[in-house]
Write a protein that holds these residues in place. Structure first.
Motif, PDB file in Angstrom:
ATOM      1  N   MET A   1     101.041  93.189  88.251  1.00 41.34           N
ATOM      2  CA  MET A   1      99.788  92.879  87.310  1.00 41.34           C
ATOM      3  C   MET A   1     100.197  92.512  85.792  1.00 41.34           C
ATOM      4  SD  MET A   1      96.575  94.772  85.881  1.00 41.34           S
ATOM      5  CE  MET A   1      96.744  96.356  86.143  1.00 41.34           C
ATOM      6  N   LYS A   2      99.392  91.088  85.375  1.00 42.55           N
ATOM      7  CA  LYS A   2     100.103  91.009  84.594  1.00 42.55           C
ATOM      8  C   LYS A   2      99.103  90.969  83.005  1.00 42.55           C
ATOM      9  CE  LYS A   2     103.555  86.903  83.857  1.00 42.55           C
ATOM     10  NZ  LYS A   2     103.951  85.856  84.085  1.00 42.55           N
ATOM     11  N   ILE A   3      99.365  91.479  82.330  1.00 40.90           N
ATOM     12  CA  ILE A   3      98.440  91.821  80.541  1.00 40.90           C
ATOM     13  C   ILE A   3      98.857  90.943  79.289  1.00 40.90           C
ATOM     14  CG2 ILE A   3      96.575  93.265  79.627  1.00 40.90           C
ATOM     15  CD1 ILE A   3      97.488  95.791  81.744  1.00 40.90           C
ATOM     16  N   LEU A   4      98.266  90.472  78.560  1.00 42.05           N
ATOM     17  CA  LEU A   4      98.166  89.827  77.388  1.00 42.05           C
ATOM     18  C   LEU A   4      97.609  90.556  76.445  1.00 42.05           C
ATOM     19  CD1 LEU A   4      99.360  88.196  75.897  1.00 42.05           C
ATOM     20  CD2 LEU A   4      97.342  86.175  76.359  1.00 42.05           C
ATOM     21  N   VAL A   5      98.236  90.900  75.222  1.00 43.92           N
ATOM     22  CA  VAL A   5      97.426  91.940  74.272  1.00 43.92           C
ATOM     23  C   VAL A   5      97.564  90.853  72.531  1.00 43.92           C
ATOM     24  CG1 VAL A   5      97.676  93.676  72.849  1.00 43.92           C
ATOM     25  CG2 VAL A   5      98.162  94.243  75.375  1.00 43.92           C
ATOM     26  N   VAL A   6      96.574  90.316  72.770  1.00 43.44           N
ATOM     27  CA  VAL A   6      95.992  89.858  71.734  1.00 43.44           C
ATOM     28  C   VAL A   6      95.735  90.908  69.932  1.00 43.44           C
ATOM     29  CG1 VAL A   6      94.668  88.295  70.140  1.00 43.44           C
ATOM     30  CG2 VAL A   6      95.334  87.957  73.249  1.00 43.44           C
ATOM     31  N   LEU A  29     102.598  91.363  78.270  1.00 44.66           N
ATOM     32  CA  LEU A  29     102.542  90.601  77.045  1.00 44.66           C
ATOM     33  C   LEU A  29     102.101  90.211  75.804  1.00 44.66           C
ATOM     34  CD1 LEU A  29     101.803  87.377  79.374  1.00 44.66           C
ATOM     35  CD2 LEU A  29     104.281  88.597  79.406  1.00 44.66           C
ATOM     36  N   CYS A  30     102.558  90.051  74.073  1.00 40.61           N
ATOM     37  CA  CYS A  30     101.828  90.139  73.529  1.00 40.61           C
ATOM     38  C   CYS A  30     101.261  88.637  72.439  1.00 40.61           C
ATOM     39  CB  CYS A  30     102.613  91.186  72.688  1.00 40.61           C
ATOM     40  SG  CYS A  30     103.998  91.101  71.590  1.00 40.61           S
ATOM     41  N   ALA A  31     100.648  88.893  71.827  1.00 49.07           N
ATOM     42  CA  ALA A  31     100.159  87.269  71.263  1.00 49.07           C
ATOM     43  C   ALA A  31      99.592  87.976  69.441  1.00 49.07           C
ATOM     44  CB  ALA A  31      99.540  86.214  71.981  1.00 49.07           C
ATOM     45  N   PRO A  32     100.774  87.698  68.550  1.00 49.72           N
ATOM     46  CA  PRO A  32     101.731  87.992  68.260  1.00 49.72           C
ATOM     47  C   PRO A  32     102.404  88.744  68.329  1.00 49.72           C
ATOM     48  CG  PRO A  32     100.234  87.610  66.294  1.00 49.72           C
ATOM     49  CD  PRO A  32      99.429  88.308  67.370  1.00 49.72           C
ATOM     50  N   GLY A  33     101.374  90.325  68.285  1.00 48.72           N
ATOM     51  CA  GLY A  33     102.673  91.989  67.782  1.00 48.72           C
ATOM     52  C   GLY A  33     103.142  91.483  66.693  1.00 48.72           C
ATOM     53  N   ASN A  34     103.885  92.852  67.276  1.00 48.99           N
ATOM     54  CA  ASN A  34     104.869  93.328  65.502  1.00 48.99           C
ATOM     55  C   ASN A  34     105.636  94.058  66.494  1.00 48.99           C
ATOM     56  OD1 ASN A  34     104.596  96.060  66.538  1.00 48.99           O
ATOM     57  ND2 ASN A  34     102.122  96.037  65.137  1.00 48.99           N
ATOM     58  N   GLY A  39     108.444  96.032  71.469  1.00 50.76           N
ATOM     59  CA  GLY A  39     109.672  96.524  71.911  1.00 50.76           C
ATOM     60  C   GLY A  39     109.583  97.048  72.977  1.00 50.76           C
ATOM     61  N   LEU A  40     107.943  96.819  73.581  1.00 50.85           N
ATOM     62  CA  LEU A  40     107.378  97.395  74.953  1.00 50.85           C
ATOM     63  C   LEU A  40     107.141  96.017  75.432  1.00 50.85           C
ATOM     64  CD1 LEU A  40     105.088 100.178  73.630  1.00 50.85           C
ATOM     65  CD2 LEU A  40     107.763 100.840  74.719  1.00 50.85           C
ATOM     66  N   ALA A  41     106.657  95.210  74.859  1.00 53.40           N
ATOM     67  CA  ALA A  41     106.034  93.579  75.476  1.00 53.40           C
ATOM     68  C   ALA A  41     106.692  92.590  75.199  1.00 53.40           C
ATOM     69  CB  ALA A  41     104.233  93.660  75.277  1.00 53.40           C
ATOM     70  N   ARG A  42     106.415  91.276  75.640  1.00 51.05           N
ATOM     71  CA  ARG A  42     107.005  90.159  75.761  1.00 51.05           C
ATOM     72  C   ARG A  42     106.345  89.222  74.884  1.00 51.05           C
ATOM     73  NH1 ARG A  42     107.493  85.320  79.405  1.00 51.05           N
ATOM     74  NH2 ARG A  42     106.385  87.151  80.840  1.00 51.05           N
ATOM     75  N   GLN A  43     106.900  88.630  73.813  1.00 48.55           N
ATOM     76  CA  GLN A  43     106.417  87.914  73.001  1.00 48.55           C
ATOM     77  C   GLN A  43     105.834  86.090  73.548  1.00 48.55           C
ATOM     78  OE1 GLN A  43     107.535  86.245  69.120  1.00 48.55           O
ATOM     79  NE2 GLN A  43     105.142  86.685  68.266  1.00 48.55           N
ATOM     80  N   VAL A  44     104.557  86.371  73.788  1.00 55.59           N
ATOM     81  CA  VAL A  44     104.764  84.613  74.911  1.00 55.59           C
ATOM     82  C   VAL A  44     103.559  83.072  73.297  1.00 55.59           C
ATOM     83  CG1 VAL A  44     104.538  85.928  77.060  1.00 55.59           C
ATOM     84  CG2 VAL A  44     102.014  85.596  75.863  1.00 55.59           C
ATOM     85  N   ALA A  45     103.183  84.294  72.131  1.00 56.53           N
ATOM     86  CA  ALA A  45     102.719  82.986  71.387  1.00 56.53           C
ATOM     87  C   ALA A  45     102.495  83.405  70.204  1.00 56.53           C
ATOM     88  CB  ALA A  45     101.166  82.848  71.240  1.00 56.53           C
ATOM     89  N   GLY A  46     102.766  82.930  68.893  1.00 58.20           N
ATOM     90  CA  GLY A  46     102.632  83.454  67.787  1.00 58.20           C
ATOM     91  C   GLY A  46     101.772  83.335  67.213  1.00 58.20           C
ATOM     92  N   SER A  47     100.610  83.491  67.752  1.00 55.46           N
ATOM     93  CA  SER A  47      98.761  83.563  66.494  1.00 55.46           C
ATOM     94  C   SER A  47      98.062  83.874  67.694  1.00 55.46           C
ATOM     95  CB  SER A  47      98.439  81.195  66.751  1.00 55.46           C
ATOM     96  OG  SER A  47      98.007  80.934  67.339  1.00 55.46           O
ATOM     97  N   MET A  48      97.156  83.987  67.113  1.00 56.44           N
ATOM     98  CA  MET A  48      95.928  84.359  68.073  1.00 56.44           C
ATOM     99  C   MET A  48      94.724  83.213  68.211  1.00 56.44           C
ATOM    100  SD  MET A  48      95.359  87.939  66.525  1.00 56.44           S
ATOM    101  CE  MET A  48      94.552  87.172  65.120  1.00 56.44           C
TER     102      MET A  48
END
Ligand code: AMP
Ligand code: GLY
Length: 422
Positions: A1-6, A29-34, A39-48
């Motif tokens: 399962m692939k989950i993106l957290v915004v 995955l994260c967008a944009p994260g911090n 450290g736990l999720a791969r950044q895939v976008a720089g904005s929301m």
């Protein structure tokens, strides 16, 4: 399962941390994260931005998008994802109006029979003063007001000043204004996972909104929190949820705008019973940093189920009985301003203690980043959460973590959960 957290705050770090404990081992995955999230999720976008999130979710073949903050919800991110067949955890823009518009929230509360403070929408100063039945009284602006849209007026002079600023000088621009009865009693944040049909209450929490010890100083986004809340045992939680969550879920379903995601009721336990102050349509920050570390159920499964109509049927939540306390470390000047670029030390030491987690909010740099050492990058910088066998033990452990961390201008409250722990 692939989950993106915004999102990019402490709340989203707590969400990503909880998802990382899922037995399904989702790819995060994260967008944009911090820096903590990354450290736990791969950044895939720089904005929301809605368009960017939809495009990256399609390109990545994401199974679920979890939306943390209110702005992308109100902007219609969940609707846009739904239009291309991507599941999302969060309400549609229509349902998110519950947070976006205070007058809409009042309308829904009244239609649903939810107890709330009496109020009157007013258009002139005289009308406002005439509608006030006693002091203190509350004057509220319905619109973006940078946290200054609620005035507790102690006298007619203060009420006149607030009404005049909002209605005549229009200091916040155009928007509705109402006066509301003042409510007194302990405040509780009650969050529930919703699937459009039912509400499943999460553990109760209490948030500390003022900047300084003893509830002094200006309002902030929240300087700390603890869970559970002594006034709300599991039986009382179920009773309260039946009064403040389920009727709202039912009313929004009836109107054809079913509520999916987190319904957050901010309520006051008054001597005349519970009354709702406001709804948010997302997790609270910093409540999430104490509620999710206590949740032992699979959050990935719950969120996916909540995204589907009636998906939570038969679901139950398992909660660690140990209390949790979180203390926010803010930068110099917060909440009026925020300082940036001050190097942070001690995060690893604090986080190495058993049952202690350091959540990042306004940070930059760090070991996974080539922009330099870990440093401040916002008002609320970190939140140190600890679990303990008692509230007092959790509190001591959280403050032990806090004392290990240093940066120039660091400020925190020293009385988070103190009264309840006694
Ligand atoms: P809000 O911006 O609606 O979250 O309100 C900010 C804070 O103002 C709340 O957390 C309460 O502490 C306080 N507040 C809002 N409405 C009332 C009310 N009717 N009576 C007493 N306090 C209130
Ligand atoms: N802690 C209050 C909020 O998230 O709105």
């Amino acid at each position: 399962m692939k989950i993106l957290v915004v999102g990019s705050g402490g709340r989203e770090h707590a969400i990503v941390h909880a998802l990382s404990r899922s037995p399904q081992q989702p790819e995060l995955l994260c967008a944009p994260g911090n820096p903590g999230i990354r450290g736990l999720a791969r950044q895939v976008a720089g904005s929301m931005e809605v368009d960017e999130i939809v495009a990256v979710s399609q390109a990545e073949g994401v199974d679920l998008v979890v939306v943390g903050p209110e702005a992308p919800l109100v902007a219609g991110l969940v609707d846009a994802l739904g239009a291309v067949g991507i599941a999302a955890f969060g309400p549609s823009a229509a349902a998110a109006r519950l947070e976006g518009s205070k007058t809409f929230a009042k309308e829904i509360m009244i239609a649903a029979g939810v107890p709330t403070a009496g109020h009157a929408v007013v258009t002139t100063v005289d009308e406002g003063l005439a509608a006030i039945t006693g002091y203190p009284a509350v004057v509220k602006f319905d619109g973006l007001a940078a946290g200054k849209g609620v005035v507790i007026a102690q006298s007619e002079a203060e009420a006149r000043e607030a009404l005049s600023a909002m209605l005549e000088e229009q200091v916040f621009g155009p928007g509705g204004v109402f006066v509301e009865d003042f409510l007194d009693g302990p405040e509780v944040s009650l969050l529930a996972l919703c699937d459009g049909e039912r509400a499943l209450a999460l553990a109760p929490a209490r948030d500390f909104k003022r900047a300084l010890d003893g509830d002094e100083g200006p309002n902030t986004g929240g300087m700390g929190a603890f869970s559970p809340v002594p006034d709300v045992d599991p039986e009382r939680l179920a009773e309260l949820s039946a009064v403040v969550h389920q009727p709202i879920v039912d009313e929004l379903a009836r109107r054809g705008t079913p509520f999916h995601g987190v319904l957050y009721a901010g309520l006051m336990l008054t001597s005349a019973g519970p009354k709702v102050l406001e709804y948010n349509t997302r997790f609270g920050d910093p409540e999430t940093q104490v509620v999710l570390p206590r949740l032992t159920s699979d959050l990935a499964d719950l969120m996916l189920r909540a995204s589907k109509p009636g998906g939570l049927a038969g679901a139950a939540l398992e909660v660690d009985p140990r209390p949790a306390v979180t203390v926010v470390l803010a930068s110099r000047g917060y909440p009026a301003s925020a300082s940036k670029g001050d190097e942070i030390t001690g995060v690893e030491t604090a986080g190495a203690a058993a049952d202690t987690i350091v959540f990042h909010a306004g940070t930059q740099g760090g070991e996974d980043d080539d922009s330099g050492p870990l440093a401040t990058a916002g008002g609320r910088v970190l939140a140190v959460t600890a679990l303990g066998n008692t509230l007092s033990a959790a509190r001591d452990a959280a403050y032990t973590g806090v004392s290990a961390i240093a940066f120039d201008g660091q400020q925190h409250r020293s009385d988070i959960a103190a009264a309840a722990a006694e």
